[in-house]
Design a protein around this motif. Structure first.
Motif, PDB file in Angstrom:
ATOM      1  N   GLU A 171      -4.042  -6.233  54.992  1.00 45.27           N
ATOM      2  CA  GLU A 171      -2.822  -5.583  54.506  1.00 45.27           C
ATOM      3  C   GLU A 171      -1.831  -6.591  53.939  1.00 45.27           C
ATOM      4  N   PHE A 172      -1.886  -7.820  54.473  1.00 48.47           N
ATOM      5  CA  PHE A 172      -0.951  -8.860  54.062  1.00 48.47           C
ATOM      6  C   PHE A 172      -1.718 -10.122  53.699  1.00 48.47           C
ATOM      7  N   PRO A 173      -1.215 -10.908  52.754  1.00 47.95           N
ATOM      8  CA  PRO A 173      -1.911 -12.132  52.343  1.00 47.95           C
ATOM      9  C   PRO A 173      -1.797 -13.240  53.387  1.00 47.95           C
ATOM     10  N   ALA A 174      -2.744 -14.165  53.342  1.00 54.12           N
ATOM     11  CA  ALA A 174      -2.782 -15.279  54.298  1.00 54.12           C
ATOM     12  C   ALA A 174      -1.468 -16.055  54.318  1.00 54.12           C
ATOM     13  N   GLU A 175      -0.866 -16.242  53.178  1.00 54.12           N
ATOM     14  CA  GLU A 175       0.380 -17.013  53.099  1.00 54.12           C
ATOM     15  C   GLU A 175       1.480 -16.413  53.978  1.00 54.12           C
ATOM     16  N   ALA A 176       1.523 -15.098  54.092  1.00 57.03           N
ATOM     17  CA  ALA A 176       2.522 -14.441  54.945  1.00 57.03           C
ATOM     18  C   ALA A 176       2.350 -14.865  56.400  1.00 57.03           C
ATOM     19  N   VAL A 194      14.051 -16.139  51.958  1.00 52.51           N
ATOM     20  CA  VAL A 194      13.031 -15.282  51.359  1.00 52.51           C
ATOM     21  C   VAL A 194      11.958 -16.196  50.799  1.00 52.51           C
ATOM     22  N   ARG A 195      10.714 -15.999  51.243  1.00 50.15           N
ATOM     23  CA  ARG A 195       9.599 -16.827  50.771  1.00 50.15           C
ATOM     24  C   ARG A 195       8.519 -15.934  50.185  1.00 50.15           C
ATOM     25  N   LEU A 196       8.059 -16.273  48.997  1.00 49.92           N
ATOM     26  CA  LEU A 196       6.969 -15.534  48.383  1.00 49.92           C
ATOM     27  C   LEU A 196       5.709 -15.779  49.184  1.00 49.92           C
ATOM     28  N   ALA A 197       4.892 -14.724  49.355  1.00 52.43           N
ATOM     29  CA  ALA A 197       3.707 -14.842  50.200  1.00 52.43           C
ATOM     30  C   ALA A 197       2.412 -14.485  49.470  1.00 52.43           C
ATOM     31  N   GLY A 198       2.468 -14.152  48.207  1.00 50.10           N
ATOM     32  CA  GLY A 198       1.251 -13.871  47.454  1.00 50.10           C
ATOM     33  C   GLY A 198       0.865 -12.409  47.464  1.00 50.10           C
ATOM     34  N   PHE A 199      -0.410 -12.168  47.189  1.00 52.08           N
ATOM     35  CA  PHE A 199      -0.929 -10.817  47.022  1.00 52.08           C
ATOM     36  C   PHE A 199      -1.932 -10.482  48.115  1.00 52.08           C
ATOM     37  N   ASN A 200      -1.994  -9.194  48.479  1.00 54.42           N
ATOM     38  CA  ASN A 200      -2.998  -8.755  49.449  1.00 54.42           C
ATOM     39  C   ASN A 200      -4.231  -8.259  48.705  1.00 54.42           C
ATOM     40  N   ASN A 201      -5.152  -7.631  49.419  1.00 53.85           N
ATOM     41  CA  ASN A 201      -6.406  -7.159  48.817  1.00 53.85           C
ATOM     42  C   ASN A 201      -6.197  -6.125  47.720  1.00 53.85           C
ATOM     43  N   ASP A 218       2.255  -7.569  45.688  1.00 52.39           N
ATOM     44  CA  ASP A 218       3.003  -8.793  45.920  1.00 52.39           C
ATOM     45  C   ASP A 218       3.775  -8.678  47.235  1.00 52.39           C
ATOM     46  N   HIS A 219       3.812  -9.770  47.994  1.00 53.58           N
ATOM     47  CA  HIS A 219       4.497  -9.776  49.286  1.00 53.58           C
ATOM     48  C   HIS A 219       5.461 -10.946  49.398  1.00 53.58           C
ATOM     49  N   GLN A 220       6.380 -10.807  50.325  1.00 51.11           N
ATOM     50  CA  GLN A 220       7.292 -11.887  50.663  1.00 51.11           C
ATOM     51  C   GLN A 220       7.597 -11.823  52.149  1.00 51.11           C
TER      52      GLN A 220
END
Length: 143
Positions: free
Chosen positions: A51-56, A10-17, A21-23
């Motif tokens: 819909e999803f942050p760049a980190e994802a 499970v990796r945290l992926a940050g926030f979208n617009n 919070d996403h993972q």
């Protein structure tokens, strides 16, 4: 969760617009199912940017590498009943070993875009969602 399904990372992926919070969750096992059509906010759809942050997208880039053995899963299916994303099957899976083997067995041939325009490939999708074109995570993505 099915008895052979296991969460392995499970990796945290940050926030979208919208500041949600996403993972990114890595799952092994499962029934081997896949989506037949991209869902309403599938990241492969051109109308679902942000819909999803760049980190994802950085975390999931390895699914588009040559001979990858992990697939890009549908976020709506979740870890409980994992399924391969329809958008991925249509635009990002040509070099993925897992998907190539499924197709050789006659699977995943009934996927369609549902009338939605999709990104050309993983790299294009990631860049429009905020990943820098020179980011190392995209260097091995196959177009």
């Amino acid at each position: 969760m099915t008895s052979n399904t296991k969460i392995t990372n499970v990796r945290l992926a940050g926030f979208n617009n919208r500041r949600e919070d996403h993972q990114v969750v890595t799952v092994t096992g499962g029934a081997g199912s896949y989506r037949r059509e991209p869902c309403r906010n599938c990241p492969w759809r051109l109308d679902a940017v942000g819909e999803f942050p760049a980190e994802a997208f950085k975390h999931s880039a390895g699914t588009a590498y040559d001979m990858a053995q992990a697939s890009f899963a549908c976020h709506e299916s979740g870890a409980e009943k994992p399924a391969i994303c329809a958008g991925f099957l249509l635009r990002g899976a040509d070099h993925n070993l897992l998907v190539r083997l499924k197709r050789m067995r006659g699977e995943c041939h009934d996927v369609h875009d549902g009338g939605h325009e999709l990104h050309e490939n993983y790299r294009a999708m990631a860049i429009v969602n905020g990943v820098d074109a020179d980011d190392p995570s995209l260097s091995l993505c196959r177009d």
